[in-house]
Design an enzyme around this catalytic site. Structure first.
Site: not given
Ligand code: 4NP
Length: 150
Positions: A9, A12, A14-16, A123
């Protein structure tokens, strides 16, 4: 079938990592031996555990993500994993740019749950719908393992 799978994702956190933790739990329940990992296309959160609200929502369902640490995906991952699963179209575009010509190893995670009609895992860092993300991730993981199973 794929023996090693990398979930990717953006952050790294939340989703992955959720996809990794859920798939690991479901694979263990089915007695499947798979090598699983996750990574982000971005580097902001490298070394950090999964996001607190994501961990909390996962733990309610029995998935303990606390031992995971964020890392950034690299071109070498395409040599280390049979299959690389992107959470959304932007992740997919970034992965294609990172490793041109390796599209055969790349899929969207939602491809494994066509019945949902979803073409990405939204997300939850932005939507704040952590349980909705887990619902979708559980369906995708089950579909993935249906294909990976014996
Ligand atoms: P993820 O979510 O891609 O599912 O881990 C996010 C977590 C943090 C951020 C972006 C996406 N960020 O920009 O900090």
């Amino acid at each position: 079938m794929a023996q090693s799978i990398l979930f990717v994702c953006l952050g790294n956190i939340c989703r992955s990592p959720s996809a990794e933790g859920v798939t690991r739990a479901l694979a263990a329940r089915r007695g499947l031996d798979l090598r699983l990992d996750s990574a982000g296309t971005g580097d902001w959160h490298v070394g950090k555990p999964p996001y607190g609200p994501m961990q909390a929502a996962a733990l309610v369902r029995g998935y303990d993500l606390s031992g995971l640490r964020a890392r950034q995906v690299s071109r070498a991952d395409f040599d280390r994993f049979d299959l690389i699963l992107a959470m959304d179209a932007q992740n997919m575009a970034d992965l294609r740019r990172l490793a041109p010509g390796r599209d055969a190893q790349l899929r969207l995670f939602t491809d494994f749950a066509p019945e949902t009609g979803m073409t990405e895992v939204p997300d939850p860092y932005f939507t704040r719908d952590f349980t909705g993300a887990l619902d979708l991730i559980e369906l995708c993981a089950a579909g993935l393992l249906d294909q990976a199973g014996p």
